[in-house]
Design a protein around this motif. Structure first.
Motif, PDB file in Angstrom:
ATOM      1  N   ARG A   8     -42.403 -35.786 -36.120  1.00 46.47           N
ATOM      2  CA  ARG A   8     -42.650 -35.134 -34.835  1.00 46.47           C
ATOM      3  C   ARG A   8     -43.431 -33.834 -35.019  1.00 46.47           C
ATOM      4  O   ARG A   8     -44.397 -33.572 -34.300  1.00 46.47           O
ATOM      5  CB  ARG A   8     -41.329 -34.855 -34.129  1.00 46.47           C
ATOM      6  N   ASP A   9     -43.025 -33.038 -36.008  1.00 42.60           N
ATOM      7  CA  ASP A   9     -43.704 -31.770 -36.247  1.00 42.60           C
ATOM      8  C   ASP A   9     -45.157 -31.985 -36.658  1.00 42.60           C
ATOM      9  O   ASP A   9     -46.048 -31.241 -36.234  1.00 42.60           O
ATOM     10  CB  ASP A   9     -42.961 -30.955 -37.308  1.00 42.60           C
ATOM     11  N   ALA A  10     -45.420 -33.011 -37.459  1.00 40.89           N
ATOM     12  CA  ALA A  10     -46.793 -33.324 -37.866  1.00 40.89           C
ATOM     13  C   ALA A  10     -47.632 -33.760 -36.667  1.00 40.89           C
ATOM     14  O   ALA A  10     -48.791 -33.356 -36.527  1.00 40.89           O
ATOM     15  CB  ALA A  10     -46.793 -34.403 -38.942  1.00 40.89           C
ATOM     16  N   ARG A  11     -47.049 -34.576 -35.786  1.00 37.60           N
ATOM     17  CA  ARG A  11     -47.775 -34.988 -34.571  1.00 37.60           C
ATOM     18  C   ARG A  11     -48.079 -33.783 -33.694  1.00 37.60           C
ATOM     19  O   ARG A  11     -49.180 -33.646 -33.161  1.00 37.60           O
ATOM     20  CB  ARG A  11     -46.949 -36.005 -33.775  1.00 37.60           C
ATOM     21  N   PRO A  24     -28.760 -37.416 -42.340  1.00 36.20           N
ATOM     22  CA  PRO A  24     -29.701 -36.328 -42.624  1.00 36.20           C
ATOM     23  C   PRO A  24     -31.087 -36.801 -43.074  1.00 36.20           C
ATOM     24  O   PRO A  24     -32.089 -36.191 -42.705  1.00 36.20           O
ATOM     25  CB  PRO A  24     -29.010 -35.514 -43.723  1.00 36.20           C
ATOM     26  N   LEU A  25     -31.163 -37.882 -43.830  1.00 37.63           N
ATOM     27  CA  LEU A  25     -32.473 -38.356 -44.290  1.00 37.63           C
ATOM     28  C   LEU A  25     -33.313 -38.865 -43.127  1.00 37.63           C
ATOM     29  O   LEU A  25     -34.498 -38.534 -43.001  1.00 37.63           O
ATOM     30  CB  LEU A  25     -32.311 -39.438 -45.350  1.00 37.63           C
ATOM     31  N   LEU A  26     -32.713 -39.682 -42.288  1.00 36.43           N
ATOM     32  CA  LEU A  26     -33.435 -40.226 -41.138  1.00 36.43           C
ATOM     33  C   LEU A  26     -33.861 -39.120 -40.180  1.00 36.43           C
ATOM     34  O   LEU A  26     -35.025 -39.050 -39.784  1.00 36.43           O
ATOM     35  CB  LEU A  26     -32.567 -41.245 -40.390  1.00 36.43           C
ATOM     36  N   VAL A  27     -32.934 -38.250 -39.812  1.00 39.96           N
ATOM     37  CA  VAL A  27     -33.249 -37.190 -38.856  1.00 39.96           C
ATOM     38  C   VAL A  27     -34.288 -36.244 -39.436  1.00 39.96           C
ATOM     39  O   VAL A  27     -35.218 -35.839 -38.744  1.00 39.96           O
ATOM     40  CB  VAL A  27     -31.964 -36.455 -38.413  1.00 39.96           C
ATOM     41  N   GLY A  28     -34.177 -35.919 -40.706  1.00 43.53           N
ATOM     42  CA  GLY A  28     -35.181 -35.072 -41.347  1.00 43.53           C
ATOM     43  C   GLY A  28     -36.561 -35.705 -41.315  1.00 43.53           C
ATOM     44  O   GLY A  28     -37.555 -35.045 -41.022  1.00 43.53           O
ATOM     45  N   ARG A  29     -36.626 -37.014 -41.615  1.00 41.96           N
ATOM     46  CA  ARG A  29     -37.911 -37.723 -41.580  1.00 41.96           C
ATOM     47  C   ARG A  29     -38.484 -37.740 -40.173  1.00 41.96           C
ATOM     48  O   ARG A  29     -39.677 -37.475 -39.970  1.00 41.96           O
ATOM     49  CB  ARG A  29     -37.734 -39.156 -42.083  1.00 41.96           C
ATOM     50  N   LEU A  30     -37.646 -38.010 -39.173  1.00 38.66           N
ATOM     51  CA  LEU A  30     -38.132 -38.048 -37.789  1.00 38.66           C
ATOM     52  C   LEU A  30     -38.594 -36.671 -37.321  1.00 38.66           C
ATOM     53  O   LEU A  30     -39.590 -36.560 -36.604  1.00 38.66           O
ATOM     54  CB  LEU A  30     -37.042 -38.593 -36.866  1.00 38.66           C
TER      55      LEU A  30
END
Length: 79
Positions: free
Chosen positions: A67-70, A57-63
């Protein structure tokens, strides 16, 4: 659908990549035997899956946040 071995390998690669550094595209080719474009396609689909979120969950949340910021940045530039 449960994560495949390739899915788990992609998540593991992405998790350790932050610490590893270096030329990422070369590592994608040599470690995962994927073209970088294909890797990013698979990663994009993977981070939208509930199974990937449950697995890390931490990795996927960060990714997802990255992506959303980009995407938001591209929208501001284009609009």
């Amino acid at each position: 659908m449960p994560l495949s071995d390739r899915d788990r390998a992609i998540l593991a690669f992405e998790a350790r990549w932050r610490v590893h550094g270096g030329p990422k595209e070369e590592a994608i080719r040599s470690e995962l035997e994927l073209a970088p474009a294909r890797y990013y396609q698979l990663l994009g689909r993977l981070i939208d899956s509930g199974d990937a979120l449950a697995a890390d969950p931490l990795l996927v949340g960060r990714l997802r946040r990255l992506r959303d910021a980009r995407d938001a940045s591209r929208s501001r530039i284009a609009g």
